[in-house]
Design a protein around this motif. Structure first.
Motif, PDB file in Angstrom:
ATOM      1  N   HIS A   1      -8.301  77.563 -60.077  1.00 29.20           N
ATOM      2  CA  HIS A   1      -7.151  76.832 -60.597  1.00 29.20           C
ATOM      3  C   HIS A   1      -7.465  76.242 -61.955  1.00 29.20           C
ATOM      4  O   HIS A   1      -8.614  75.931 -62.250  1.00 29.20           O
ATOM      5  N   ALA A   2      -6.430  76.063 -62.767  1.00 32.75           N
ATOM      6  CA  ALA A   2      -6.558  75.434 -64.071  1.00 32.75           C
ATOM      7  C   ALA A   2      -5.634  74.221 -64.122  1.00 32.75           C
ATOM      8  O   ALA A   2      -4.541  74.248 -63.559  1.00 32.75           O
ATOM      9  N   ASP A   3      -6.093  73.170 -64.791  1.00 30.46           N
ATOM     10  CA  ASP A   3      -5.251  71.977 -64.921  1.00 30.46           C
ATOM     11  C   ASP A   3      -4.905  71.694 -66.381  1.00 30.46           C
ATOM     12  O   ASP A   3      -4.499  70.595 -66.723  1.00 30.46           O
ATOM     13  N   GLY A   4      -5.075  72.666 -67.256  1.00 30.27           N
ATOM     14  CA  GLY A   4      -4.791  72.482 -68.676  1.00 30.27           C
ATOM     15  C   GLY A   4      -6.043  72.271 -69.500  1.00 30.27           C
ATOM     16  O   GLY A   4      -6.048  72.477 -70.708  1.00 30.27           O
ATOM     17  N   GLU A   5      -7.143  71.864 -68.866  1.00 28.21           N
ATOM     18  CA  GLU A   5      -8.400  71.628 -69.570  1.00 28.21           C
ATOM     19  C   GLU A   5      -9.604  72.211 -68.830  1.00 28.21           C
ATOM     20  O   GLU A   5     -10.570  72.639 -69.451  1.00 28.21           O
ATOM     21  N   PHE A   6      -9.548  72.210 -67.500  1.00 30.33           N
ATOM     22  CA  PHE A   6     -10.678  72.644 -66.686  1.00 30.33           C
ATOM     23  C   PHE A   6     -10.263  73.740 -65.715  1.00 30.33           C
ATOM     24  O   PHE A   6      -9.088  73.902 -65.412  1.00 30.33           O
ATOM     25  N   LEU A   7     -11.264  74.450 -65.191  1.00 30.08           N
ATOM     26  CA  LEU A   7     -11.068  75.421 -64.123  1.00 30.08           C
ATOM     27  C   LEU A   7     -11.774  74.902 -62.881  1.00 30.08           C
ATOM     28  O   LEU A   7     -12.845  74.290 -62.982  1.00 30.08           O
ATOM     29  N   TYR A   8     -11.190  75.158 -61.715  1.00 34.74           N
ATOM     30  CA  TYR A   8     -11.765  74.714 -60.447  1.00 34.74           C
ATOM     31  C   TYR A   8     -11.877  75.899 -59.493  1.00 34.74           C
ATOM     32  O   TYR A   8     -10.919  76.643 -59.312  1.00 34.74           O
ATOM     33  N   VAL A   9     -13.054  76.056 -58.903  1.00 36.67           N
ATOM     34  CA  VAL A   9     -13.290  77.099 -57.893  1.00 36.67           C
ATOM     35  C   VAL A   9     -13.432  76.403 -56.543  1.00 36.67           C
ATOM     36  O   VAL A   9     -14.174  75.424 -56.415  1.00 36.67           O
ATOM     37  N   TYR A  10     -12.702  76.919 -55.552  1.00 36.91           N
ATOM     38  CA  TYR A  10     -12.808  76.370 -54.196  1.00 36.91           C
ATOM     39  C   TYR A  10     -12.931  77.515 -53.193  1.00 36.91           C
ATOM     40  O   TYR A  10     -12.257  78.533 -53.298  1.00 36.91           O
TER      41      TYR A  10
ATOM     42  N   ARG B   1     -19.941  71.918 -62.936  1.00 39.86           N
ATOM     43  CA  ARG B   1     -20.332  70.732 -62.172  1.00 39.86           C
ATOM     44  C   ARG B   1     -19.814  70.879 -60.757  1.00 39.86           C
ATOM     45  O   ARG B   1     -18.668  71.281 -60.535  1.00 39.86           O
ATOM     46  N   GLU B   2     -20.652  70.554 -59.790  1.00 45.64           N
ATOM     47  CA  GLU B   2     -20.205  70.528 -58.393  1.00 45.64           C
ATOM     48  C   GLU B   2     -19.574  69.168 -58.146  1.00 45.64           C
ATOM     49  O   GLU B   2     -20.163  68.135 -58.435  1.00 45.64           O
ATOM     50  N   LEU B   3     -18.358  69.171 -57.611  1.00 55.39           N
ATOM     51  CA  LEU B   3     -17.652  67.925 -57.332  1.00 55.39           C
ATOM     52  C   LEU B   3     -17.949  67.453 -55.917  1.00 55.39           C
ATOM     53  O   LEU B   3     -18.377  68.232 -55.068  1.00 55.39           O
ATOM     54  N   SER B   4     -17.687  66.199 -55.649  1.00 60.63           N
ATOM     55  CA  SER B   4     -17.877  65.650 -54.309  1.00 60.63           C
ATOM     56  C   SER B   4     -16.995  66.415 -53.329  1.00 60.63           C
ATOM     57  O   SER B   4     -15.836  66.720 -53.616  1.00 60.63           O
ATOM     58  N   SER B   5     -17.536  66.691 -52.170  1.00 63.20           N
ATOM     59  CA  SER B   5     -16.753  67.406 -51.156  1.00 63.20           C
ATOM     60  C   SER B   5     -16.135  66.444 -50.138  1.00 63.20           C
ATOM     61  O   SER B   5     -15.603  66.885 -49.129  1.00 63.20           O
ATOM     62  N   ALA B   6     -16.177  65.145 -50.425  1.00 61.55           N
ATOM     63  CA  ALA B   6     -15.535  64.165 -49.535  1.00 61.55           C
ATOM     64  C   ALA B   6     -14.040  64.433 -49.482  1.00 61.55           C
ATOM     65  O   ALA B   6     -13.382  64.544 -50.504  1.00 61.55           O
ATOM     66  N   GLY B   7     -13.517  64.596 -48.294  1.00 58.38           N
ATOM     67  CA  GLY B   7     -12.098  64.841 -48.110  1.00 58.38           C
ATOM     68  C   GLY B   7     -11.668  66.283 -48.301  1.00 58.38           C
ATOM     69  O   GLY B   7     -10.494  66.608 -48.166  1.00 58.38           O
TER      70      GLY B   7
END
Length: 132
Positions: A80-89, A114-120
């Motif tokens: 996914h893209a939010d206009g500035e970053f990409l996210y892989v899930y 960067r790996e993000l927190s997986s809380a939630g």
């Protein structure tokens, strides 16, 4: 972009549009069919007139493309893209057929992963639908 070809061809990859480019993450590559792990964690940047290139070759001077070890080769993930970053899930592999649960963030301006927190974050999954 519709006429660009991925080399090597792949399936189970994830795509998102950001900054006028189509970004392609992971997937099962035919070129890796004989390899131990036929999945990839490669990120491609596809732009009209240029084609698809490995994101590692697009880093600004002084920045290094260095994904965290937790971003292992996979397919059937989401990007996914939010206009500035990409996210892989999510996604899956031979080693993780039950799916990955982690979220990873990529900043094209600095080539930083960067790996993000997986809380939630829901349990690992693959071949899922998601939105940002």
């Amino acid at each position: 972009l519709s006429e660009m070809m991925l080399d090597p061809p792949r399936f189970g990859h994830a795509t998102a549009e950001l900054g006028g480019a189509l970004w392609v993450f992971g997937g099962y590559t035919s070129a890796a069919a004989a390899a131990v792990t036929p999945f990839t964690r490669q990120l491609l940047k596809c732009t009209p007139g240029v084609g698809c290139v490995d994101a590692a070759t697009t880093c600004p001077p002084g920045f290094a493309y260095d994904p965290p070890a937790s971003l292992t080769p996979r397919y059937l993930s989401s990007l996914h893209a939010d206009g500035e970053f990409l996210y892989v899930y999510g996604g899956a592999s031979i080693e993780r057929p039950d799916g990955f649960a982690g979220v990873h963030k990529f900043e094209p301006a600095s080539c930083a992963w960067r790996e993000l927190s997986s809380a939630g974050v829901p349990q690992g999954r693959y071949e899922h639908a998601s939105v940002v």
